[in-house]
Each structure stands twice: as structure tokens, then as C-alpha cells.
Design an enzyme around this catalytic site. Structure first.
Site, PDB file in Angstrom:
ATOM      1  N   GLY A  38       0.768  -1.236   0.000  1.00 57.71           N
ATOM      2  CA  GLY A  38       0.000   0.000   0.000  1.00 57.71           C
ATOM      3  C   GLY A  38       0.799   1.285   0.000  1.00 57.71           C
ATOM      4  O   GLY A  38       0.334   2.300   0.509  1.00 57.71           O
ATOM      5  N   HIS A  89       0.097   1.335 -13.206  1.00 56.38           N
ATOM      6  CA  HIS A  89       0.874   0.194 -13.701  1.00 56.38           C
ATOM      7  C   HIS A  89       2.349   0.607 -13.760  1.00 56.38           C
ATOM      8  O   HIS A  89       2.667   1.686 -14.270  1.00 56.38           O
ATOM      9  CB  HIS A  89       0.373  -0.235 -15.083  1.00 56.38           C
ATOM     10  CG  HIS A  89       1.105  -1.437 -15.588  1.00 56.38           C
ATOM     11  ND1 HIS A  89       0.833  -2.708 -15.128  1.00 56.38           N
ATOM     12  CD2 HIS A  89       2.136  -1.554 -16.458  1.00 56.38           C
ATOM     13  CE1 HIS A  89       1.656  -3.557 -15.709  1.00 56.38           C
ATOM     14  NE2 HIS A  89       2.456  -2.881 -16.522  1.00 56.38           N
ATOM     15  N   GLU A 107     -12.361  -3.193 -20.242  1.00 55.80           N
ATOM     16  CA  GLU A 107     -12.379  -4.668 -20.241  1.00 55.80           C
ATOM     17  C   GLU A 107     -11.052  -5.268 -20.694  1.00 55.80           C
ATOM     18  O   GLU A 107     -10.824  -6.468 -20.505  1.00 55.80           O
ATOM     19  CB  GLU A 107     -13.546  -5.186 -21.104  1.00 55.80           C
ATOM     20  CG  GLU A 107     -13.408  -5.002 -22.614  1.00 55.80           C
ATOM     21  CD  GLU A 107     -13.612  -3.561 -23.089  1.00 55.80           C
ATOM     22  OE1 GLU A 107     -13.873  -2.664 -22.249  1.00 55.80           O
ATOM     23  OE2 GLU A 107     -13.487  -3.332 -24.301  1.00 55.80           O
ATOM     24  N   GLU A 114       9.332   5.845  -6.425  1.00 60.52           N
ATOM     25  CA  GLU A 114       9.715   7.168  -5.905  1.00 60.52           C
ATOM     26  C   GLU A 114       9.634   8.252  -6.983  1.00 60.52           C
ATOM     27  O   GLU A 114       9.173   9.351  -6.719  1.00 60.52           O
ATOM     28  CB  GLU A 114      11.157   7.120  -5.373  1.00 60.52           C
ATOM     29  CG  GLU A 114      11.273   6.437  -4.034  1.00 60.52           C
ATOM     30  CD  GLU A 114      12.720   6.306  -3.568  1.00 60.52           C
ATOM     31  OE1 GLU A 114      12.917   5.798  -2.456  1.00 60.52           O
ATOM     32  OE2 GLU A 114      13.648   6.691  -4.326  1.00 60.52           O
TER      33      GLU A 114
END
Ligand code: GAR
Length: 206
Positions: free
Chosen positions: A16, A113, A151, A181
């Protein structure tokens, strides 16, 4: 939602650090059009849940057992509805969402991503595997991408990207940290604010 902030759920699976970047940006006033109202983890015991608790944000676990996509998404949808969520941010969320689910949230789900899409993305590319693939290929520049989710895995419209250099001696772990970072922790809060702002504007035009 008229005049109000976009209510955001952050979906997580692990440590997280991207959730933390969002929480920190929010407390610095950098997400004025949004408010994180819920954190959902598909893994019990994910450290991201501890981060949510420390930030005073409700955290819930919605686990997905093998072969129960529909049931998982029904439970997820119920909790999102309960918290009147307007927008979802996938921050290291490693469970797949079906096309039926994403179609119900058009331009309302963001994902981060850890590569420059369309490189090293799609099914099977997550976490350290992405950085391993970049190193194996021998590219000299990688980065991170925030995009809307549709999708197609990692195939939705790109909102923001940032490039990061690959340096001699990099391991997947070292590279992952640099990409976080220099790119992820900066891009995700910015893109979240942009998307949240767009949603508040859309709702006041209706
Ligand atoms: C991040 O690097 C994120 O970009 C990646 O997982 C990591 C989660 O770290 N996501 C994907 O690979 C999605 N395909 P975090 O839990 O510390 O934010």
C-alpha cells in the site's frame, strides 16, 4: 454528488505505498475534488489495511476464492454502494475485474501500472514481474502509467505517464523502488485529482 467531492475507494492487495501517497497528498490538500472514503483489500492482513486504519479510513477485506468472480464482484459492489463510492482507484490491486464490472464504471476506475504502457503490460504483468521483464529485455528507460480501466487488461485510456531511467546494476527490487519514488507516488495522486475533478464537473452539468 452535486457540489460535493468525488467519493473515492482505493483497492489494494499488498503493502500500500501508493495508497500512502494518496493519503499524504490528500492531507496536503492536493486532491481537493476527491475524498478517500474506503479502502478495500482482497487480501486479509495486507499492510495497506494498517495504513488505512492509521489514516482513519474504513478498511474492509473482500476476498476472492478461485472460480467465484461473480460472487466476489457482487460483494465488492455491495460495499461500494454502501459507502456511496463514485470512483475507484486500483493501487496495487492484483485481482482481475470482469468486463461486466468495469462497464458499470466508465471513466470511474483508475489503475497504476509500473511500466510505460504499452510495454510490459497485460495479463501476467504485475509487481516485480514487470520490472524483471524490463530488465530481461534490456530497455534503458521504463516508468509508470495511470490509465482508466476497461475490459482490456491495462488497455484503457492513458491519463498520465512518467519515464524513469534504468541504471547499470539494477535488480527488480531496486528498479521497483526507483519507479515508485520517481513516478508512481507522484503520478497517482495527480491523476486521481484530475479524474475526480472531471467527475464533479460531469455531475454538476447533469
Ligand atoms: C506498484 O508498483 C503498482 O504499480 C503495481 O503493484 C505495486 C503495488 O505496490 N501494480 C501492478 O503491477 C498492477 N498491474 P504498493 O502496494 O506498495 O502500492
Amino acid at each position: 454528488m452535486t457540489g460535493a467531492k468525488t467519493r473515492i475507494a482505493v483497492l489494494v492487495s499488498g503493502g500500500g505505498t501508493n495508497l500512502q501517497a494518496l493519503v499524504d497528498a490528500q492531507s496536503r490538500g492536493e486532491i481537493p475534488h476527491g475524498e478517500i472514503v474506503l479502502v478495500v483489500s482482497n487480501k486479509a492482513g495486507a499492510y495497506a489495511l494498517t495504513r488505512a486504519e492509521k489514516a482513519g479510513i474504513p478498511g474492509v477485506v473482500v476476498e476472492k476464492k478461485k472460480g467465484e468472480q461473480q460472487d466476489f464482484e457482487d460483494r465488492l459492489s455491495a460495499i461500494l454502494q454502501e459507502y456511496r463510492v463514485d470512483m475507484i482507484v486500483l493501487a496495487g490491486f492484483l485481482a482481475i475485474l470482469s468486463g461486466d464490472f468495469t462497464a458499470r464504471w466508465p471513466r470511474r476506475i483508475l489503475n497504476i501500472h509500473p511500466s510505460l504502457i504499452p510495454s510490459f503490460c497485460g495479463e501476467g504483468f504485475y509487481g516485480l514481474r514487470v520490472h524483471q521483464a524490463a530488465l530481461d529485455y534490456g530497455v534503458k528507460v521504463t516508468g509508470a502509467t495511470v490509465h482508466y480501466v476497461n475490459e482490456i487488461p491495462d488497455g484503457g485510456e492513458i491519463i498520465a505517464q512518467k519515464a524513469v531511467d534504468i541504471l547499470p546494476g539494477d535488480t527488480p527490487e531496486i528498479l521497483q523502488r526507483r519507479v515508485m519514488e520517481q513516478a508512481e507516488w507522484i503520478l497517482l495522486p495527480r491523476a486521481t485529482e484530475l479524474a475526480a475533478k472531471e467527475l464533479t464537473e460531469r455531475s454538476t452539468q447533469q
